[in-house]
Design an enzyme around this catalytic site. Structure first.
Site, PDB file in Angstrom:
ATOM      1  N   LYS A   1       3.716   5.428  -7.505  1.00 15.58           N
ATOM      2  CA  LYS A   1       5.140   5.461  -7.145  1.00 15.58           C
ATOM      3  C   LYS A   1       5.652   4.037  -6.902  1.00 15.58           C
ATOM      4  O   LYS A   1       4.858   3.123  -6.658  1.00 15.58           O
ATOM      5  CB  LYS A   1       5.322   6.317  -5.901  1.00 15.58           C
ATOM      6  CG  LYS A   1       4.561   5.793  -4.707  1.00 15.58           C
ATOM      7  CD  LYS A   1       4.429   6.845  -3.618  1.00 15.58           C
ATOM      8  CE  LYS A   1       3.752   6.243  -2.400  1.00 15.58           C
ATOM      9  NZ  LYS A   1       3.293   7.249  -1.458  1.00 15.58           N
TER      10      LYS A   1
ATOM     11  N   TYR B   1      20.417 -24.292   4.424  1.00 13.21           N
ATOM     12  CA  TYR B   1      21.602 -23.667   5.010  1.00 13.21           C
ATOM     13  C   TYR B   1      21.541 -23.617   6.529  1.00 13.21           C
ATOM     14  O   TYR B   1      20.478 -23.346   7.094  1.00 13.21           O
ATOM     15  CB  TYR B   1      21.728 -22.220   4.516  1.00 13.21           C
ATOM     16  CG  TYR B   1      22.311 -22.084   3.138  1.00 13.21           C
ATOM     17  CD1 TYR B   1      23.565 -22.619   2.826  1.00 13.21           C
ATOM     18  CD2 TYR B   1      21.608 -21.398   2.148  1.00 13.21           C
ATOM     19  CE1 TYR B   1      24.088 -22.469   1.558  1.00 13.21           C
ATOM     20  CE2 TYR B   1      22.129 -21.245   0.881  1.00 13.21           C
ATOM     21  CZ  TYR B   1      23.384 -21.787   0.591  1.00 13.21           C
ATOM     22  OH  TYR B   1      23.901 -21.639  -0.651  1.00 13.21           O
TER      23      TYR B   1
HETATM   24  C1  PLP Z   1       2.043   7.159  -0.986  1.00 12.20           C
HETATM   25  C2  PLP Z   1       1.284   8.355  -0.715  1.00 12.20           C
HETATM   26  C3  PLP Z   1      -0.122   8.329  -0.672  1.00 12.20           C
HETATM   27  C4  PLP Z   1      -0.930   7.074  -0.788  1.00 12.20           C
HETATM   28  O1  PLP Z   1      -1.061   6.433   0.461  1.00 12.20           O
HETATM   29  P1  PLP Z   1      -1.911   5.095   0.610  1.00 12.20           P
HETATM   30  O2  PLP Z   1      -1.948   4.838   2.061  1.00 12.20           O
HETATM   31  O3  PLP Z   1      -1.154   4.046  -0.124  1.00 12.20           O
HETATM   32  O4  PLP Z   1      -3.224   5.365   0.013  1.00 12.20           O
HETATM   33  C5  PLP Z   1      -0.791   9.518  -0.559  1.00 12.20           C
HETATM   34  N1  PLP Z   1      -0.112  10.690  -0.428  1.00 12.20           N
HETATM   35  C6  PLP Z   1       1.236  10.736  -0.426  1.00 12.20           C
HETATM   36  C7  PLP Z   1       1.893  12.057  -0.281  1.00 12.20           C
HETATM   37  C8  PLP Z   1       1.978   9.588  -0.555  1.00 12.20           C
HETATM   38  O5  PLP Z   1       3.300   9.650  -0.556  1.00 12.20           O
END
Ligand code: PLP
Length: 820
Positions: free
Chosen positions: A488, A715
């Site tokens: 994702k 700045y």
């Molecule tokens: C993002 C996510 C993960 C992965 O988590 P990590 O801590 O990055 O391993 C697992 N399950 C769900 C539902 C997520 O949204």
């Protein structure tokens, strides 16, 4: 005999196998990976059990035409036209065959081991000796229990020197490698102090490494490194080098930088000698000294060696994947060319799914030791088997063998200049282009013409590191546990199809994205494996179904809408996933809602529940372990209740990265690997080296200024110079994701190996560093983060978490992927 050919009956005898042969056959290629089948003829497939059980891949190899196998157990299904050589241990059989092969050749063989620099020293010795030797060497860094036999198998009658590297991770391994390589000359490269998991301590590892040299007649090493291990050096002749010990054969006593070269002076046989090497970093200098010593020990004159060392060139084992012009992807491998690295590069080309059309730009191949007609017919076979659609051949040898190439589209040019003049007429569009050339062809010019311009801030993504991390977590899984890779948010900022291609090729079970459009991009880039959408929107159901994406249903509202959609569109058994809230309180059916959910699921023909899961709220935190255990229990109860109602089994999963590391009991049927894939996991200390950060963010200095004490920078005049000094303006700002919070000395970067703080406010596209007292110039590379200057530190500086640092890097920053 140019190629290695053995009869299968001969092989059977050599490896002491059981089993009846159904036909005799000639074997010339050994294969351990069913995904890499090029030409099925002459292949002997070794069904190694390792990360993935080799026996599962017999069917795949058989379907590709392979008819000769070495196995632990003949498959149950009768494949009556195939030979199965049955052995107790498949790996030992592979090694025994390589050992037998090695013994047929009575030539000098150099073996290289050490903690760092093995591949560089091997490649440099090759560069230094190729002028007067026909050398067989390990491809890339093939130095393992599998890589070494495959390397040695390449030896043929035309070779008069072998150079192989050996690497170990456990006691007992070196004796096996020694027996396969049978080196006559040993070379020891830099020894690190760190010790691997597999060894009790650093000393044990050094003793183990030195076993490689037990039968060598000559050993080349750094005297200082083996001072405490003299008893482990055998009676062979040694050639030592040292920076401290005057009695060493090669005593390096002076090191100076002259322009862009490094000048080394040394005493050798009572005389002063010197050489210039075209590298400045310490690791390269040490590797070059090792090569210098090796050539002296081999009898070359100091003058001749000096001449050759000056022309050493960097070893790039990297394949770089970049965004090209006209919607092309470009794989840049412009620094060396031989048939083995061509095969590796073509395999990488074949892993790419983003474009249908695959193009190869190839130069003549030198120093193969084969006559041109043999070489180019092998190249032609290889290219055909890898289904290249378009070939652009550059060089006289390729041009004069063009009739060998039976390819839909082909063009030949005499040299690189002619190719460049015709580049635009070649009409590249939406294709993946592999550029593979020998150094003298200067194909980097071709690459520059085909790659989209980038500004000098780039994020580099190391695909090997990602695979390393994947394998690390796989090794933690119980047999049969599946793996979902979380990609994702552009794979946590690291890319889209580029990573997904690797994950698909390496047989991850599911990919997961947050929103539907992320899934669509992956499908459009040719990703065909199951993709789960964690937060599917009702408005996107059409697209979801069109692209065969699998939604997570997490509430009654969403469930109803999806069933309604399925009814209207006559979808049945549509694959979906159920999310249960066991305490995170973000998405999911609450435990109290499970009864109601079961009602809806009974005899529901519209959806098929592929998996059920929940998410741990604090799997990384020992202080919440009791709560995590509670979540595990709640999940078990809910899942059992739902399954009994469904009447079929689903895949159950709970653990994210820290769950995998800290809760082996909570693996269920699958785990969801996120940040760990990208090399970050609080439960695995960086010092372990087990995980490798996959991203580095690099930028460069646009200007250096001398500033007087009391003057202000940037700045709002927030940065005040305390003393007279120097600042460097670098090409990264908050619009690139280098947040404003890093300004005014809160953040720091790495310039020429030195950590320097920011000064003043971070601007939109730039920021300033205080480089007082540091030797820097315009154009120098600046590291924002990498494997040394870690993302975890950046996160701590501004009070956030690595996830946020990674996903903040804006899309304006070009991503470059590399694979070694
Ligand atoms: C993002 C996510 C993960 C992965 O988590 P990590 O801590 O990055 O391993 C697992 N399950 C769900 C539902 C997520 O949204």
């Amino acid at each position: 005999m140019v190629n290695n050919q053995y009869t299968i009956s001969g092989v059977k005898e050599i490896i002491g196998a059981q089993g009846d042969l159904v036909h005799d056959d000639i074997i010339s290629t050994l294969l351990t990976d069913s995904r890499r089948i090029t030409l099925a003829g002459g292949v002997l497939f070794f069904a190694l059990s390792g990360r993935r059980n080799g026996h599962e891949f017999i069917a795949e190899a058989y379907a590709a035409g392979v008819r000769n196998f070495v196995v632990k157990q003949a498959p149950e299904i009768k494949l009556t036209d195939a030979n199965f050589l049955v052995v107790i241990d498949v790996l030992s059989a592979l090694q025994a065959l390589a050992k037998y092969h090695r013994e047929r050749f009575n030539i000098e063989v150099i073996a290289i081991t050490g903690s760092n620099g093995k591949t560089i020293v091997k490649e440099w010795l090759y560069q230094l000796l190729a002028a007067d030797k026909n050398i067989v060497r390990s491809p890339k860094s093939y130095n393992s229990q599998i890589g070494v036999p495959l390397s040695v198998w390449q030896m043929n009658d035309s070779n008069d020197l072998g150079i192989f590297e050996a690497g170990i991770s456990q006691p007992g391994e070196m004796d096996r490698l020694e027996a396969i390589i049978k080196p006559t000359i040993g070379v020891l490269t830099h020894l690190g102090t760190a010790h691997d998991e597999g060894f009790g301590d650093a000393a044990q590892k050094i003793y183990e490494k030195l076993k490689l040299f037990k039968n060598c007649k000559l050993l080349i090493y750094n005297y200082d490194q083996l001072m405490d291990y003299k008893d482990a050096i055998g009676s062979q002749q040694s050639f030592t080098w040292s920076r401290n010990f005057k009695q060493a054969d090669l005593h390096v006593f002076s090191e100076t930088v002259i322009k862009n070269s490094y000048c080394l002076r040394a005493n050798y046989k009572g005389k002063g000698i010197e050489c210039l090497i075209p590298f400045l970093d310490q690791a390269s200098v040490e590797n070059a000294i090792t090569c210098w010593a090796t050539l002296l020990a081999s009898g070359y004159s100091a003058a001749e060696i000096g001449n050759r060392l000056e022309h050493l060139h960097p070893v790039s084992m990297r394949l770089e994947l970049k965004t090209g012009i006209n919607d092309c992807s470009v794989i840049d491998d412009t620094y060396n060319s031989d048939i083995h690295s061509l095969e590796i590069a073509l395999n990488f080309l074949n892993q790419q799914n983003q474009h249908k059309k695959k193009t190869l730009i190839l130069s003549d191949i030198f120093q193969s030791g084969l006559p041109d007609d043999v070489l180019y017919s092998q190249v032609a076979d290889l290219i055909r088997s890898k289904k290249v659609d378009k070939l652009i051949g550059v060089g006289e040898a390729l041009q004069s063998h063009q009739e060998y190439f039976d390819i839909p589209e082909k063009f030949f040019f005499a040299d690189t200049a002619e190719l460049l003049n015709n580049l635009l007429t070649a009409g590249f569009k939406s294709e993946t282009i592999l550029i593979k050339g020998s150094r003298s062809f200067e194909f980097e010019r071709v690459s520059r013409a085909l790659v989209q311009k980038t500004h000098e801030t780039v994020m580099e993504i190391n695909l090997n590191a990602m695979l390393n991390n994947l394998h690390y977590y796989r090794s933690k899984l119980k047999p049969g546990v599946k793996l979902m890779a979380m990609v994702k948010a552009f794979s946590y900022g690291s890319g889209t199809f580029e990573l997904a291609n690797m994950l698909q090729y390496n047989k991850v079970d599911f990919l997961a994205v947050a929103y539907t459009d992320e899934g669509i991009s992956l499908r459009q880039a040719g990703i065909s494996m199951p993709i789960v959408v964690l937060n599917a929107e009702q408005s996107a159901f059409d697209k979801l179904a069109e692209y065969k994406l699998e939604p997570v249903l997490f509430s009654f509202g969403l469930f109803d809408e999806f069933i309604k959609y399925a009814q209207q569109n006559e979808l049945t058994n549509y694959p979906v996933h159920l999310k249960i809230d066991t305490g995170m309180h973000r998405l999911g059916f609450e435990t109290a809602e499970i009864d109601g959910l079961c009602e809806l699921l009974a005899d529901n023909k519209y959806v098929k529940i592929i998996s059920m899961f929940s998410h741990l709220a604090a799997s990384e935190a020992p202080e919440h372990d009791e709560f995590t255990q509670l979540q595990i229990n709640r999940f078990k109860t809910a899942a059992a209740q739902i399954e009994s109602r469904l009447g079929y089994q689903t895949i159950k999963h709970l653990s994210n990265t820290s769950g995998i590391s800290r809760w082996p009991s909570a693996q269920f049927d699958m785990v969801r690997l996120g940040i760990g894939l990208y090399g970050i996991d609080a439960a695995v200390p960086a010092s372990d080296g087990a995980l490798q950060p996959i991203t580095s963010l690099k930028t460069s200095i646009s200007q250096v200024k001398t500033i007087a004490a009391g003057d202000t920078v940037g700045y709002g005049r927030k940065g005040v110079m305390q003393k007279d000094g120097k600042i460097a303006t670098v090409r990264i700002g908050y619009a690139d994701g280098y947040l404003r919070a890093f300004g005014n000395g809160v953040g720091n970067m790495l310039v020429n190996g030195i950590v320097v703080p920011t000064i003043g406010n971070v601007s939109m596209d730039m920021c300033m560093l205080d480089v007082s007292g540091v030797d820097v110039k315009e154009g120098d590379e600046v590291i924002v983060f990498n494997h040394q200057h870690r993302i975890e530190q950046l996160a701590a500086q501004i009070g956030t978490i690595p996830y946020e640092i990674l996903t903040n890097i804006s899309q304006r920053v070009k991503r470059v992927y590399f694979y070694e």
